[in-house]
Design a protein around this motif. Structure first.
Motif, PDB file in Angstrom:
ATOM      1  N   GLU A 147     -45.528   9.703   8.958  1.00 52.83           N
ATOM      2  CA  GLU A 147     -45.197   8.277   8.932  1.00 52.83           C
ATOM      3  C   GLU A 147     -45.016   7.698  10.334  1.00 52.83           C
ATOM      4  N   TYR A 148     -44.837   8.562  11.331  1.00 55.25           N
ATOM      5  CA  TYR A 148     -44.750   8.057  12.709  1.00 55.25           C
ATOM      6  C   TYR A 148     -46.102   7.560  13.204  1.00 55.25           C
ATOM      7  N   GLY A 149     -47.169   7.965  12.548  1.00 53.17           N
ATOM      8  CA  GLY A 149     -48.490   7.529  12.975  1.00 53.17           C
ATOM      9  C   GLY A 149     -48.899   8.186  14.279  1.00 53.17           C
ATOM     10  N   THR A 150     -49.694   7.470  15.065  1.00 53.00           N
ATOM     11  CA  THR A 150     -50.168   7.998  16.337  1.00 53.00           C
ATOM     12  C   THR A 150     -49.149   7.699  17.429  1.00 53.00           C
ATOM     13  N   VAL A 151     -48.633   8.754  18.045  1.00 46.83           N
ATOM     14  CA  VAL A 151     -47.627   8.618  19.102  1.00 46.83           C
ATOM     15  C   VAL A 151     -48.263   9.015  20.429  1.00 46.83           C
ATOM     16  N   PRO A 152     -48.118   8.201  21.483  1.00 49.38           N
ATOM     17  CA  PRO A 152     -48.704   8.535  22.784  1.00 49.38           C
ATOM     18  C   PRO A 152     -48.287   9.923  23.279  1.00 49.38           C
ATOM     19  N   ALA A 153     -49.191  10.589  23.954  1.00 44.72           N
ATOM     20  CA  ALA A 153     -48.956  11.953  24.437  1.00 44.72           C
ATOM     21  C   ALA A 153     -48.251  11.936  25.790  1.00 44.72           C
ATOM     22  N   HIS A 154     -46.960  11.656  25.769  1.00 43.88           N
ATOM     23  CA  HIS A 154     -46.135  11.678  26.980  1.00 43.88           C
ATOM     24  C   HIS A 154     -45.268  12.936  26.978  1.00 43.88           C
ATOM     25  N   PRO A 155     -44.671  13.285  28.120  1.00 37.47           N
ATOM     26  CA  PRO A 155     -43.654  14.343  28.114  1.00 37.47           C
ATOM     27  C   PRO A 155     -42.549  14.005  27.121  1.00 37.47           C
ATOM     28  N   VAL A 156     -42.003  15.030  26.483  1.00 38.25           N
ATOM     29  CA  VAL A 156     -41.048  14.836  25.390  1.00 38.25           C
ATOM     30  C   VAL A 156     -39.631  15.219  25.816  1.00 38.25           C
ATOM     31  N   VAL A 157     -38.688  14.316  25.539  1.00 39.22           N
ATOM     32  CA  VAL A 157     -37.268  14.586  25.744  1.00 39.22           C
ATOM     33  C   VAL A 157     -36.579  14.467  24.397  1.00 39.22           C
ATOM     34  N   ILE A 158     -35.760  15.452  24.032  1.00 39.36           N
ATOM     35  CA  ILE A 158     -35.059  15.433  22.756  1.00 39.36           C
ATOM     36  C   ILE A 158     -33.560  15.355  23.009  1.00 39.36           C
ATOM     37  N   THR A 159     -32.911  14.407  22.363  1.00 40.06           N
ATOM     38  CA  THR A 159     -31.467  14.219  22.502  1.00 40.06           C
ATOM     39  C   THR A 159     -30.794  14.438  21.153  1.00 40.06           C
ATOM     40  N   GLY A 160     -29.466  14.465  21.169  1.00 39.88           N
ATOM     41  CA  GLY A 160     -28.700  14.625  19.941  1.00 39.88           C
ATOM     42  C   GLY A 160     -27.978  15.965  19.902  1.00 39.88           C
ATOM     43  N   GLY A 161     -26.924  16.023  19.120  1.00 38.47           N
ATOM     44  CA  GLY A 161     -26.081  17.205  19.076  1.00 38.47           C
ATOM     45  C   GLY A 161     -26.796  18.462  18.634  1.00 38.47           C
ATOM     46  N   SER A 162     -27.696  18.344  17.667  1.00 39.89           N
ATOM     47  CA  SER A 162     -28.414  19.529  17.188  1.00 39.89           C
ATOM     48  C   SER A 162     -29.332  20.090  18.269  1.00 39.89           C
ATOM     49  N   ALA A 163     -30.063  19.206  18.954  1.00 40.85           N
ATOM     50  CA  ALA A 163     -30.953  19.659  20.018  1.00 40.85           C
ATOM     51  C   ALA A 163     -30.170  20.350  21.129  1.00 40.85           C
ATOM     52  N   CYS A 164     -29.033  19.778  21.481  1.00 36.98           N
ATOM     53  CA  CYS A 164     -28.216  20.364  22.553  1.00 36.98           C
ATOM     54  C   CYS A 164     -27.613  21.700  22.128  1.00 36.98           C
ATOM     55  N   THR A 165     -27.217  21.807  20.861  1.00 40.54           N
ATOM     56  CA  THR A 165     -26.674  23.067  20.359  1.00 40.54           C
ATOM     57  C   THR A 165     -27.756  24.137  20.320  1.00 40.54           C
ATOM     58  N   ILE A 166     -28.952  23.757  19.907  1.00 38.79           N
ATOM     59  CA  ILE A 166     -30.077  24.699  19.913  1.00 38.79           C
ATOM     60  C   ILE A 166     -30.362  25.173  21.331  1.00 38.79           C
ATOM     61  N   ALA A 167     -30.328  24.248  22.286  1.00 37.71           N
ATOM     62  CA  ALA A 167     -30.538  24.623  23.690  1.00 37.71           C
ATOM     63  C   ALA A 167     -29.472  25.611  24.147  1.00 37.71           C
ATOM     64  N   ALA A 168     -28.217  25.357  23.774  1.00 40.75           N
ATOM     65  CA  ALA A 168     -27.122  26.266  24.144  1.00 40.75           C
ATOM     66  C   ALA A 168     -27.323  27.642  23.529  1.00 40.75           C
ATOM     67  N   GLY A 223     -28.376  11.390  10.615  1.00 38.96           N
ATOM     68  CA  GLY A 223     -29.021  10.588   9.588  1.00 38.96           C
ATOM     69  C   GLY A 223     -30.463  10.222   9.861  1.00 38.96           C
ATOM     70  N   SER A 224     -30.844  10.171  11.138  1.00 39.28           N
ATOM     71  CA  SER A 224     -32.182   9.673  11.452  1.00 39.28           C
ATOM     72  C   SER A 224     -32.792  10.391  12.644  1.00 39.28           C
ATOM     73  N   LEU A 225     -34.090  10.193  12.791  1.00 40.77           N
ATOM     74  CA  LEU A 225     -34.835  10.668  13.948  1.00 40.77           C
ATOM     75  C   LEU A 225     -35.575   9.473  14.528  1.00 40.77           C
ATOM     76  N   GLU A 226     -35.140   9.032  15.716  1.00 39.96           N
ATOM     77  CA  GLU A 226     -35.818   7.933  16.398  1.00 39.96           C
ATOM     78  C   GLU A 226     -36.815   8.495  17.413  1.00 39.96           C
ATOM     79  N   VAL A 227     -38.005   7.946  17.418  1.00 41.23           N
ATOM     80  CA  VAL A 227     -39.014   8.300  18.409  1.00 41.23           C
ATOM     81  C   VAL A 227     -39.309   7.050  19.218  1.00 41.23           C
ATOM     82  N   ILE A 228     -39.124   7.156  20.526  1.00 39.50           N
ATOM     83  CA  ILE A 228     -39.286   6.021  21.428  1.00 39.50           C
ATOM     84  C   ILE A 228     -40.217   6.408  22.558  1.00 39.50           C
ATOM     85  N   CYS A 229     -41.290   5.665  22.720  1.00 35.59           N
ATOM     86  CA  CYS A 229     -42.220   5.923  23.818  1.00 35.59           C
ATOM     87  C   CYS A 229     -42.124   4.812  24.852  1.00 35.59           C
TER      88      CYS A 229
END
Length: 280
Positions: A172-193, A125-131
């Motif tokens: 709509e996320y605006g300016t997000v700090p340029a840190h290393p990126v980690v992606i979680t969630g079932g879709s990301a893990c399935t894509i990795a697989a 349902g959503s995409l959370e971005v946390i820095c």
């Protein structure tokens, strides 16, 4: 013995402190943009899964079962009604997480490098971005309804339109700090697989590093109508994985990231380890 159950927008997951885990695709959020309510088919599937998970927990002697729900239940007009049904029929209390609680738990649970980090939790349902500057305390948190089920309902198979419109939606996320990126969630893990060509899903193998170019090069496969035939590990998510790939590709471009990490661990593991107490 502790147990945690995550009622997500696309799937429901169980984790026990002895390492036992289960996951069931339920598509609870299917059609929510159109109706404002949880999917009737998804509701039935979720309740069935909860009944089975409750049996597993009780057979294992769990004395602590924490059940929480995320975007779909939080957003739906009948979300509270669903929680009442779970209590009445299965005798489990469901905590509806706020978007900020969900984001904080994703940061706490993700497997990630030390130091400053940007964790992106892509759900149904959503995409959370946390820095976070220190990897522990959020310095930026924003949640948007850009999950894979929502995207599937919105674009209805028109991948080209999704690719064209995602950059605008992500602004709509605006300016997000340029840190290393980690992606979680079932879709990301399935894509990795899929990218690793795994025949059987392995949570330890998918939790690794990829380059943005690897994803770009693999996009034709991820958008192929024969995806599940060539990569059977994604069979249960074949209708939403393409949208996950499109969202991740657009997100990496938005963040200017040339590489990213995938983490199988996320908010479920954080709750199992007691991190929920720190968000209340």
């Amino acid at each position: 013995m502790r147990a945690a159950i995550d009622i997500g927008s696309n799937s429901i997951r169980l984790a026990l402190s002895d390492g036992t885990g289960r996951s069931t695709i339920t598509k609870l959020a299917d059609g929510i943009d159109r109706t404002g309510k949880l999917s009737p088919v998804g509701l039935s599937a979720t309740l069935d899964a909860l009944r089975e998970y409750a049996k597993v927990c009780r057979a294992a002697g769990c004395d602590n079962i924490t059940v929480f729900a995320t975007e779909a239940v939080r957003r739906a007009a009948d979300g509270e009604q669903f929680c009442a049904a779970v209590k009445a029929e299965i005798n489990l209390d469901v905590l509806i997480l706020s978007a900020e609680q969900e984001a904080r738990l994703a940061l706490a649970g993700a497997t990630k490098p030390d130091g400053a980090i940007t964790v992106c939790d892509l759900g149904g349902g959503s995409l959370e971005v946390i820095c976070s500057e220190d990897g522990k305390t959020p310095s930026y948190v924003k949640s948007l309804p850009l999950g894979v089920v929502v995207m599937k309902n919105k674009f209805n198979g028109d991948y080209r339109r999704a690719i064209d419109e995602l950059p605008t939606l992500l602004r709509e996320y605006g300016t997000v700090p340029a840190h290393p990126v980690v992606i979680t969630g079932g879709s990301a893990c399935t894509i990795a697989a899929c990218m690793l060509n795994l025949k059987i899903y392995d949570k330890n193998k998918v939790s690794t590093r990829f380059t943005a170019k690897q994803l770009d090069d693999f996009m034709p496969m991820l958008l192929s109508p024969k995806l599940a035939l060539f990569r059977p590990v994604c069979q249960k998510r074949a209708d939403t994985v393409p949208y996950g790939a499109i969202v991740i590709q657009a997100l990496l471009n938005r963040l200017g990231a040339t590489e990213f990490y995938v983490s199988d661990a996320s908010n479920l593991e954080a709750v199992l380890n007691g991190a929920l107490d720190d968000t209340i």
